[in-house]
Structures are given as C-alpha cells and as structure tokens.
Design a protein around this motif. Structure first.
Motif, PDB file in Angstrom:
ATOM      1  N   LEU A   1       0.856  -1.193  -0.182  1.00 60.28           N
ATOM      2  CA  LEU A   1       0.119  -0.026   0.108  1.00 60.28           C
ATOM      3  C   LEU A   1       0.871   1.372   0.141  1.00 60.28           C
ATOM      4  CD1 LEU A   1      -2.746  -1.106   2.545  1.00 60.28           C
ATOM      5  CD2 LEU A   1      -2.859  -1.319   0.181  1.00 60.28           C
ATOM      6  N   ASN A   2       0.247   2.272  -0.066  1.00 59.20           N
ATOM      7  CA  ASN A   2       1.121   3.733  -0.289  1.00 59.20           C
ATOM      8  C   ASN A   2       1.323   4.297   1.293  1.00 59.20           C
ATOM      9  OD1 ASN A   2       1.961   6.090  -0.928  1.00 59.20           O
ATOM     10  ND2 ASN A   2       0.038   6.988  -1.799  1.00 59.20           N
ATOM     11  N   GLN A   3       2.279   3.490   1.756  1.00 61.80           N
ATOM     12  CA  GLN A   3       3.063   3.807   3.049  1.00 61.80           C
ATOM     13  C   GLN A   3       4.261   3.467   2.967  1.00 61.80           C
ATOM     14  OE1 GLN A   3       1.590   5.215   6.396  1.00 61.80           O
ATOM     15  NE2 GLN A   3       0.729   6.328   4.480  1.00 61.80           N
TER      16      GLN A   3
ATOM     17  N   ALA B   1      -0.914  -1.397  -4.694  1.00 59.08           N
ATOM     18  CA  ALA B   1      -2.205  -0.533  -4.977  1.00 59.08           C
ATOM     19  C   ALA B   1      -1.504   0.853  -5.112  1.00 59.08           C
ATOM     20  CB  ALA B   1      -2.963  -0.537  -3.625  1.00 59.08           C
ATOM     21  N   ASP B   2      -1.979   1.282  -6.279  1.00 58.36           N
ATOM     22  CA  ASP B   2      -1.728   2.740  -6.654  1.00 58.36           C
ATOM     23  C   ASP B   2      -0.299   3.125  -5.958  1.00 58.36           C
ATOM     24  OD1 ASP B   2      -1.799   5.340  -7.677  1.00 58.36           O
ATOM     25  OD2 ASP B   2      -3.807   5.899  -6.676  1.00 58.36           O
ATOM     26  N   GLY B   3      -0.221   4.438  -5.295  1.00 61.98           N
ATOM     27  CA  GLY B   3       1.160   4.850  -4.684  1.00 61.98           C
ATOM     28  C   GLY B   3       1.954   3.762  -3.930  1.00 61.98           C
ATOM     29  N   GLY B   4       1.567   2.593  -3.724  1.00 64.95           N
ATOM     30  CA  GLY B   4       2.180   1.478  -3.182  1.00 64.95           C
ATOM     31  C   GLY B   4       3.564   1.290  -4.136  1.00 64.95           C
TER      32      GLY B   4
ATOM     33  N   GLY C   1      -5.348   0.538  -9.380  1.00 67.51           N
ATOM     34  CA  GLY C   1      -5.905   1.773  -8.532  1.00 67.51           C
ATOM     35  C   GLY C   1      -6.368   2.825  -9.361  1.00 67.51           C
ATOM     36  N   ASP C   2      -6.843   3.999  -8.857  1.00 65.21           N
ATOM     37  CA  ASP C   2      -7.185   4.926  -9.752  1.00 65.21           C
ATOM     38  C   ASP C   2      -6.028   5.853 -10.090  1.00 65.21           C
ATOM     39  OD1 ASP C   2      -6.404   6.212  -7.447  1.00 65.21           O
ATOM     40  OD2 ASP C   2      -8.601   6.877  -6.842  1.00 65.21           O
ATOM     41  N   PHE C   3      -4.801   5.453  -9.916  1.00 68.43           N
ATOM     42  CA  PHE C   3      -3.801   6.052 -10.350  1.00 68.43           C
ATOM     43  C   PHE C   3      -3.542   7.541 -10.285  1.00 68.43           C
ATOM     44  CE2 PHE C   3      -3.787   2.289 -13.380  1.00 68.43           C
ATOM     45  CZ  PHE C   3      -3.128   1.536 -12.401  1.00 68.43           C
ATOM     46  N   ASP C   4      -4.151   7.865  -8.961  1.00 67.27           N
ATOM     47  CA  ASP C   4      -3.880   9.336  -8.508  1.00 67.27           C
ATOM     48  C   ASP C   4      -2.699   9.593  -7.782  1.00 67.27           C
ATOM     49  OD1 ASP C   4      -4.775   8.201  -6.219  1.00 67.27           O
ATOM     50  OD2 ASP C   4      -6.362   9.848  -5.900  1.00 67.27           O
ATOM     51  N   SER C   5      -1.964   8.555  -7.475  1.00 67.99           N
ATOM     52  CA  SER C   5      -0.952   8.635  -6.637  1.00 67.99           C
ATOM     53  C   SER C   5       0.451   8.202  -7.131  1.00 67.99           C
ATOM     54  CB  SER C   5      -1.156   7.988  -5.212  1.00 67.99           C
ATOM     55  OG  SER C   5      -2.148   8.592  -4.603  1.00 67.99           O
ATOM     56  N   ILE C   6       0.307   7.052  -8.082  1.00 71.66           N
ATOM     57  CA  ILE C   6       1.391   6.655  -8.725  1.00 71.66           C
ATOM     58  C   ILE C   6       2.145   7.830  -9.443  1.00 71.66           C
ATOM     59  CG2 ILE C   6       0.407   5.733 -10.509  1.00 71.66           C
ATOM     60  CD1 ILE C   6       2.309   3.322 -10.647  1.00 71.66           C
TER      61      ILE C   6
ATOM     62  N   LEU D   1      -1.645   0.796   8.367  1.00 65.78           N
ATOM     63  CA  LEU D   1      -2.107   1.103   9.722  1.00 65.78           C
ATOM     64  C   LEU D   1      -1.367   2.515  10.005  1.00 65.78           C
ATOM     65  CD1 LEU D   1      -1.351  -2.597  11.171  1.00 65.78           C
ATOM     66  CD2 LEU D   1      -3.597  -1.233  10.416  1.00 65.78           C
ATOM     67  N   GLY D   2      -0.697   3.154   8.864  1.00 64.24           N
ATOM     68  CA  GLY D   2      -0.248   4.391   9.300  1.00 64.24           C
ATOM     69  C   GLY D   2      -0.651   5.567   8.270  1.00 64.24           C
ATOM     70  N   GLY D   3      -0.393   6.730   8.695  1.00 62.46           N
ATOM     71  CA  GLY D   3      -0.758   7.957   7.686  1.00 62.46           C
ATOM     72  C   GLY D   3      -2.126   8.370   8.050  1.00 62.46           C
ATOM     73  N   ARG D   4      -2.799   8.395   7.020  1.00 67.32           N
ATOM     74  CA  ARG D   4      -4.006   9.105   7.504  1.00 67.32           C
ATOM     75  C   ARG D   4      -4.824   8.384   8.121  1.00 67.32           C
ATOM     76  NH1 ARG D   4      -5.869  10.541   1.345  1.00 67.32           N
ATOM     77  NH2 ARG D   4      -7.784  10.052   2.159  1.00 67.32           N
TER      78      ARG D   4
ATOM     79  N   ASP E   1      -8.533   8.329   8.330  1.00 67.26           N
ATOM     80  CA  ASP E   1      -9.380   7.677   7.565  1.00 67.26           C
ATOM     81  C   ASP E   1      -8.998   6.652   6.530  1.00 67.26           C
ATOM     82  OD1 ASP E   1      -7.916   9.322   5.607  1.00 67.26           O
ATOM     83  OD2 ASP E   1      -9.711   9.584   4.375  1.00 67.26           O
ATOM     84  N   GLN E   2      -7.863   6.661   6.159  1.00 64.57           N
ATOM     85  CA  GLN E   2      -7.272   5.441   5.631  1.00 64.57           C
ATOM     86  C   GLN E   2      -7.110   4.212   6.335  1.00 64.57           C
ATOM     87  OE1 GLN E   2      -7.145   5.163   2.518  1.00 64.57           O
ATOM     88  NE2 GLN E   2      -6.277   6.699   1.374  1.00 64.57           N
ATOM     89  N   ILE E   3      -6.662   4.484   7.632  1.00 60.37           N
ATOM     90  CA  ILE E   3      -6.511   3.340   8.692  1.00 60.37           C
ATOM     91  C   ILE E   3      -7.865   2.815   9.007  1.00 60.37           C
ATOM     92  CG2 ILE E   3      -5.687   2.702  10.899  1.00 60.37           C
ATOM     93  CD1 ILE E   3      -3.826   5.150  10.825  1.00 60.37           C
TER      94      ILE E   3
ATOM     95  N   ALA F   1     -10.413   2.595   6.970  1.00 56.05           N
ATOM     96  CA  ALA F   1     -10.959   2.180   5.688  1.00 56.05           C
ATOM     97  C   ALA F   1      -9.978   0.814   5.399  1.00 56.05           C
ATOM     98  CB  ALA F   1     -10.441   3.040   4.586  1.00 56.05           C
ATOM     99  N   THR F   2      -8.636   0.803   6.023  1.00 59.04           N
ATOM    100  CA  THR F   2      -8.235  -0.531   5.958  1.00 59.04           C
ATOM    101  C   THR F   2      -8.895  -1.715   6.720  1.00 59.04           C
ATOM    102  OG1 THR F   2      -5.974   0.535   5.971  1.00 59.04           O
ATOM    103  CG2 THR F   2      -6.233  -1.833   6.817  1.00 59.04           C
ATOM    104  N   VAL F   3      -9.506  -1.226   7.810  1.00 60.55           N
ATOM    105  CA  VAL F   3     -10.164  -2.435   8.825  1.00 60.55           C
ATOM    106  C   VAL F   3     -11.458  -2.511   8.185  1.00 60.55           C
ATOM    107  CG1 VAL F   3     -11.192  -2.587  10.894  1.00 60.55           C
ATOM    108  CG2 VAL F   3      -9.109  -1.333  10.989  1.00 60.55           C
TER     109      VAL F   3
HETATM  110  O1  LIG Z   1      -2.250   7.259   4.550  1.00 60.16           O
HETATM  111  C1  LIG Z   1      -2.351   6.499   3.872  1.00 60.16           C
HETATM  112  C2  LIG Z   1      -2.595   6.323   2.251  1.00 60.16           C
HETATM  113  C3  LIG Z   1      -3.078   5.250   1.699  1.00 60.16           C
HETATM  114  N1  LIG Z   1      -2.980   3.998   2.460  1.00 60.16           N
HETATM  115  C4  LIG Z   1      -3.355   2.965   1.753  1.00 60.16           C
HETATM  116  O2  LIG Z   1      -2.845   2.879   0.511  1.00 60.16           O
HETATM  117  C5  LIG Z   1      -3.883   2.585  -0.623  1.00 60.16           C
HETATM  118  C6  LIG Z   1      -3.545   3.402  -1.821  1.00 60.16           C
HETATM  119  O3  LIG Z   1      -3.349   4.798  -1.502  1.00 60.16           O
HETATM  120  P1  LIG Z   1      -3.325   5.726  -2.744  1.00 60.16           P
HETATM  121  O4  LIG Z   1      -3.257   7.253  -1.855  1.00 60.16           O
HETATM  122  O5  LIG Z   1      -4.548   5.865  -3.557  1.00 60.16           O
HETATM  123  O6  LIG Z   1      -2.212   5.583  -3.351  1.00 60.16           O
HETATM  124  C7  LIG Z   1      -4.844   2.982  -0.020  1.00 60.16           C
HETATM  125  O7  LIG Z   1      -6.288   2.521  -0.576  1.00 60.16           O
HETATM  126  C8  LIG Z   1      -4.915   2.797   1.291  1.00 60.16           C
HETATM  127  O8  LIG Z   1      -5.070   1.561   1.772  1.00 60.16           O
HETATM  128  C9  LIG Z   1      -2.688   4.251   3.699  1.00 60.16           C
HETATM  129  O9  LIG Z   1      -2.971   3.120   4.299  1.00 60.16           O
HETATM  130  N2  LIG Z   1      -2.562   5.326   4.463  1.00 60.16           N
END
Ligand SMILES: O=c1ccn([C@@H]2O[C@H](COP(=O)(O)O)[C@@H](O)[C@H]2O)c(=O)[nH]1
Ligand SMILES: Cc1ncc(C[n+]2csc(CCOP(=O)(O)OP(=O)(O)O)c2C)c(N)n1
Length: 252
Positions: free
Chosen positions: A24-26, A46-49, A72-77, A130-133, A135-137, A139-141
């Motif tokens: 993932l993108n972390q 996944a995308d920015g990963g 992915g939606d390719f907004d981060s790669i 499990l890090g960063g934003r 809302d994303q954490i 969403a992971t769960v």
């Molecule tokens: O802060 C973050 C940002 C992203 N993620 C995880 O990575 C994927 C891909 O992220 P993109 O920003 O679209 O590249 C995202 O769906 C998250 O699962 C994250 O854990 N924390």
C-alpha cells in the motif's frame, strides 16, 4: 469450527505459509519487505504503493522486483514509476470506482488472480494500511470486512510494529504466538459492533463477555506467562461477530 493460525509465520524465514503480497501507499520497512517479497507467490501494489516499491528496489528493479500487477485509480503513482513498470510489462489495472478504496479493489483483483492461476495462497499479507491518514487506517479495517465476505483466505495487515487481522465470527480461533517475533502487547477491538467473546492464553481473559465501544475494549493486553518449558501457549478466541485481533511485532 476450530481455526489455527500463526499470524507472524509470514515473517519467519522458516515460515510455511504461501503468501500473496499487497503493498500500500505507506513507507516500506526493508526487513518486512524482503522477508515477504522473496516468498510471495503473487505480488501487487495499490496505486502509490508502487512508488514505495520503486524507491525500495533502486538498482535492482529490473531483475527480481517486478510486481504481478499495480492497480488503482492512479492518482498517486508518479508518471516516472507508472512509465517504468508499464515498459517492463507489469499489468497496470485501472480501477476507477470511487466508492471503494484502492486497497479493497487491489485485494479483490488478487482473489481473482489466485483463482485464475490456481495457485495456493494461505495468507494475504498487506504492507501499509496502519499508518498515515486516520480515514485510511479506518478504511483498512473496513476492507477486511469486505474481503472476509469474499474469501476464506486470511488477510493480515502489517505496518511498523503492528499487525492486524479480522477474526471470523462463530469460530474458535487458536492463534500461535510463539514464533519469537511477538512483542509484549496485543488487543481485541470490536470494530464492527458488540462481540460476545471468550479467550484463553491472555493476561486479561474474557469469559463470555461483551466487547463494545463505550463498554469494554481489550487494548494493552498481553500474553499469559511462559510455561515451564519457556514456551508461550496459543491464545484462543471465540466471538459471535467479526473481531479485530492486533498484536505487536518485535522491531529489533
Ligand atoms: O495514508 C495512507 C494512504 C494510503 N494508504 C493505503 O494505500 C492505498 C493506496 O493509496 P493511494 O493514496 O491511492 O496511493 C489506500 O487505498 C490505502 O489502503 C494508507 O494506508 N495510508
Ligand atoms: C459516502 C462516501 N464517502 C466518501 C466517498 C469517497 N471515496 C470513498 S473510497 C474512495 C476512493 C479512495 O481511493 P484511495 O486511493 O484508496 O484513497 P485516496 O488516497 O485516493 O484518498 C473515495 C473517493 C464515497 N464514494 N462515498
């Protein structure tokens, strides 16, 4: 039904599980990345990963570090990374749906890929999530709930010194926590609603008790003391609803 699982088997060089790997993108921890990449039978970003994979493998990208697909939606790669992997003929799969996260879509594709190729995958391991934003954490769960409905394959999420996985309802889980990689702490988090829970092998066990936010959540728990042979007994957990297991990983 009883279900035995060793959450940290995937990080052992002697581990026996066949792995599907999702990046993932972390930030990637080199130690975890190398332990998992080498043994994975399917690898995806996944995308920015993909940006993190690209950075981590500088100087040796061409030969042994090409993922099976990037979705992915390719907004981060970045354009450079996208260009590199498309020239190397990695599959780039656009998943434009903006109602599901890139993680959920990437895992769904992995399940399709496993079926199509008929490969044995015992565990899907995700690095990041499990890090960063916050809302994303969260969403992971939530992704773990989606995937649990789609497949029996356990999904573990690893980042930093934490691991998380969603325990299925209606089963007696037997978690083997004697790999030597376990840190002291663990927790049981009733993320999807109240969970009627019983456990053994923990310092603070539950005996048919309700875990629920605002009532009782088992954080900062730990394992029962080692037995006379210096072994740690498995942890057993039964729950009537999906329950998040989380545990610490030794980092040195
Ligand atoms: O802060 C973050 C940002 C992203 N993620 C995880 O990575 C994927 C891909 O992220 P993109 O920003 O679209 O590249 C995202 O769906 C998250 O699962 C994250 O854990 N924390
Ligand atoms: C009710 C609702 N809230 C929010 C959204 C927006 N949304 C949910 S998942 C998703 C895709 C997120 O993609 P991902 O790449 O995982 O995260 P990003 O880094 O782009 O934020 C979006 C836009 C929605 N579709 N519906």
């Amino acid at each position: 039904m009883d279900e035995e699982f060793t959450p940290l088997d995937c990080l052992l060089s002697t581990g026996t599980q066949k792995i599907g790997l999702v990046i993932l993108n972390q930030p990637l921890e080199p130690h975890f990345f190398h332990a998992l990449w080498n043994k994975a039978v399917i690898r995806a970003c996944a995308d920015g990963g993909a940006n993190h994979l690209y950075r981590m493998t500088e100087g040796q990208r061409e030969s042994s570090f090409l993922p099976d697909y990037i979705s992915g939606d390719f907004d981060s790669i970045t354009p450079e990374v996208k260009n590199f992997y498309s020239k190397k003929e990695c599959k780039l799969i656009l998943t434009a749906d903006q109602d599901l996260t890139d993680f959920t879509k990437c895992l769904t594709l992995m399940l399709d890929e496993i079926k199509e190729r008929r490969v044995q995958v015992d565990t899907i391991v995700t690095l990041g999530g499990l890090g960063g934003r916050l809302d994303q954490i969260m969403a992971t769960v939530e992704t773990l709930f989606h995937i649990q409905k789609m497949s029996e394959i356990p999904v573990v999420v690893i980042q930093g010194s934490s691991l998380a996985c969603l325990l299925r309802e209606g089963r007696k889980h037997r978690l083997c926590v004697n790999t030597g990689l376990e840190a002291e702490w663990c927790g049981l988090i009733p993320v999807g609603g109240s969970c009627l829970t019983s456990t053994s092998g923990l310092k603070w066990n539950l005996d048919n008790q309700v875990l629920e936010f605002g009532k009782l959540v088992s954080t900062s728990n730990t394992y029962e003391e080692l037995d006379t042979e210096n072994e740690r007994k498995p942890v057993t957990i039964s729950t009537d609803r999906p329950l998040l297991w989380t545990m610490g990983i030794k980092t040195e």
